[in-house]
Design a protein around this motif. Structure first.
Motif, PDB file in Angstrom:
ATOM      1  N   TYR A  40       7.360  14.380 -17.397  1.00 34.48           N
ATOM      2  CA  TYR A  40       7.969  13.248 -18.104  1.00 34.48           C
ATOM      3  C   TYR A  40       7.149  11.979 -17.897  1.00 34.48           C
ATOM      4  O   TYR A  40       6.970  11.179 -18.824  1.00 34.48           O
TER       5      TYR A  40
ATOM      6  N   PHE B 247       4.704  22.766 -22.824  1.00 30.37           N
ATOM      7  CA  PHE B 247       4.467  21.523 -23.549  1.00 30.37           C
ATOM      8  C   PHE B 247       3.098  21.488 -24.220  1.00 30.37           C
ATOM      9  O   PHE B 247       2.718  20.478 -24.791  1.00 30.37           O
TER      10      PHE B 247
ATOM     11  N   GLN C 226       4.221  12.193 -20.212  1.00 25.25           N
ATOM     12  CA  GLN C 226       4.621  11.923 -21.595  1.00 25.25           C
ATOM     13  C   GLN C 226       4.768  10.428 -21.843  1.00 25.25           C
ATOM     14  O   GLN C 226       4.306   9.905 -22.866  1.00 25.25           O
ATOM     15  N   GLN C 227       5.421   9.744 -20.926  1.00 30.38           N
ATOM     16  CA  GLN C 227       5.618   8.309 -21.090  1.00 30.38           C
ATOM     17  C   GLN C 227       4.286   7.560 -21.104  1.00 30.38           C
ATOM     18  O   GLN C 227       4.114   6.601 -21.861  1.00 30.38           O
TER      19      GLN C 227
ATOM     20  N   TYR D  88       3.217  22.284 -17.876  1.00 25.22           N
ATOM     21  CA  TYR D  88       2.784  21.635 -19.118  1.00 25.22           C
ATOM     22  C   TYR D  88       2.040  22.621 -20.011  1.00 25.22           C
ATOM     23  O   TYR D  88       2.208  22.620 -21.232  1.00 25.22           O
TER      24      TYR D  88
ATOM     25  N   GLN E  15       4.096  22.662 -29.852  1.00 29.28           N
ATOM     26  CA  GLN E  15       5.384  22.130 -30.281  1.00 29.28           C
ATOM     27  C   GLN E  15       6.480  23.192 -30.267  1.00 29.28           C
ATOM     28  O   GLN E  15       7.631  22.915 -29.928  1.00 29.28           O
TER      29      GLN E  15
ATOM     30  N   GLN F   7       7.738  23.825 -26.747  1.00 29.51           N
ATOM     31  CA  GLN F   7       8.470  22.664 -26.261  1.00 29.51           C
ATOM     32  C   GLN F   7       9.872  22.621 -26.850  1.00 29.51           C
ATOM     33  O   GLN F   7      10.852  22.307 -26.162  1.00 29.51           O
TER      34      GLN F   7
ATOM     35  N   PHE G 204       0.940   8.864 -21.706  1.00 29.27           N
ATOM     36  CA  PHE G 204      -0.120   9.233 -22.638  1.00 29.27           C
ATOM     37  C   PHE G 204       0.379   9.722 -23.997  1.00 29.27           C
ATOM     38  O   PHE G 204      -0.419   9.860 -24.921  1.00 29.27           O
ATOM     39  N   GLN G 205       1.679   9.983 -24.100  1.00 24.49           N
ATOM     40  CA  GLN G 205       2.228  10.356 -25.401  1.00 24.49           C
ATOM     41  C   GLN G 205       2.899   9.175 -26.073  1.00 24.49           C
ATOM     42  O   GLN G 205       2.707   8.942 -27.271  1.00 24.49           O
ATOM     43  N   PHE G 206       3.655   8.399 -25.309  1.00 22.56           N
ATOM     44  CA  PHE G 206       4.364   7.240 -25.864  1.00 22.56           C
ATOM     45  C   PHE G 206       3.697   5.914 -25.508  1.00 22.56           C
ATOM     46  O   PHE G 206       4.137   4.865 -25.974  1.00 22.56           O
TER      47      PHE G 206
END
Length: 313
Positions: free
Chosen positions: A264, A245, A267-268, A241, A248, A251, A270-272
């Motif tokens: 992944y 990541f 990301q699901q 990460y 930008q 990434q 804490f990002q989305f």
């Protein structure tokens, strides 16, 4: 004259040391319930819900688990993680064993210094390791490619070429071999000298002594480090990460070549803010690790030599 207390009223008194043991265990038990078991049960419940940290969880049944079957990024993340594990674990164990054998041959005052030097890389924070190797693996000015150039080898673009990103991550992961090396070194120190000496008297060469005496005697330690390294590899996150990541540009240049399963999942979550889906991903990883560990234990018990069992037989 004293009379015995009725059986129904007997109270078993704890010895003072036992009572203090329970008292000292209370903080650990509270931490276990509040910070481990509690969140695990909550995440299991959330894996069957749609939750975004803002609105209340909405029960969706097995939708999150069904979604994983249709998510191409899950398949890519699983593939990257599995390939990394298949490459990292054998290389890490073999290289750590070689380093442990070297340490075992160093005696005198220098022995302690070398053990410290071999273990120090494990003390480096993972984020710092990721930043360090981001520079070392730079395709234009990295020290790894500069070293390869000394032998007339044109180094690849480790951090931008999708075909070389995963090998670069494997190379980076070999930095933290200190713990594995020390465990195997301790196992080597416990190999009885008389066994090797008896094999030498019988005419066994160095390789025969290593294969027939040393390996069986350290097989339990090898079995342990294989399991630990497998579990750690399946949860690879920090260094990847940080390298690919954290910004930008990196990434976009790496694409999905550096997409590991836990990355992944992160990301699901804490990002989305797909907490329900992330919880389902986490429980799938937990089950996969449990199954792989059980298989390793079943296979390992047939291959590992246990001295205690030999004496008992």
């Amino acid at each position: 004259m004293t009379t015995a207390a009725p059986a129904g009223r007997r109270v078993r008194r704890l010895r003072p040391e036992t009572r203090w043991a329970y008292i000292f265990m209370v903080p650990w038990l509270v931490g276990l319930l509040v910070f481990q078991l509690g969140p695990m049960i909550a995440s299991l419940a959330l894996s069957f819900a749609d939750y975004d940290l803002i609105s209340a969880p909405r029960f969706t049944g097995l939708d999150n688990y069904a979604r994983m079957l249709e998510d191409d990024k899950v398949a890519r993340a699983v593939g990257n993680t599995a390939l990394y594990t298949a490459l990292h674990v054998p290389l890490a164990v073999v290289l750590a064993l070689v380093l442990a054998l070297v340490l075992n041959r160093i005696t005198g005052r220098a022995a302690g210094a070398f053990r410290t030097i071999f273990y120090l890389p494990s003390m480096t924070p993972y984020v710092a390791v990721g930043v360090l190797f981001l520079f070392l693996l730079n395709g234009q000015a990295g020290m790894v490619n500069d070293f390869l150039a000394l032998f007339g080898i044109s180094g690849p673009q480790w951090t931008t070429d999708p075909d070389w990103i995963l090998p670069g991550i494997v190379l980076m992961s070999l930095w933290n071999l200190g713990s594995t090396t020390i465990i195997l070194f301790a196992a080597l120190r416990n190999v009885p000298r008389e066994l090797a000496e008896a094999a030498m008297i019988d005419g066994a060469g160095p390789w025969q002594r290593f294969r027939s005496v040393t390996l069986p005697m350290i097989s339990s330690a090898l079995f342990f480090v294989v399991i630990i390294n497998t579990i750690t590899s399946l949860q690879m996150f920090d260094q990847v990460y940080t390298m690919f990541f954290g910004n930008q540009i990196a990434q976009q240049s790496s694409g999905d070549a550096a997409l590991f399963y836990v990355v992944y999942l992160f990301q699901q979550a804490f990002q989305f803010l797909h907490m329900g889906y992330a919880s389902a991903l986490a429980w799938l990883l937990f089950l996969v690790i449990a199954v792989i560990t059980l298989i390793q234990v079943k296979v390992g018990n047939r291959l590992v030599y246990y001295e205690a069992e030999e004496h008992a037989g």
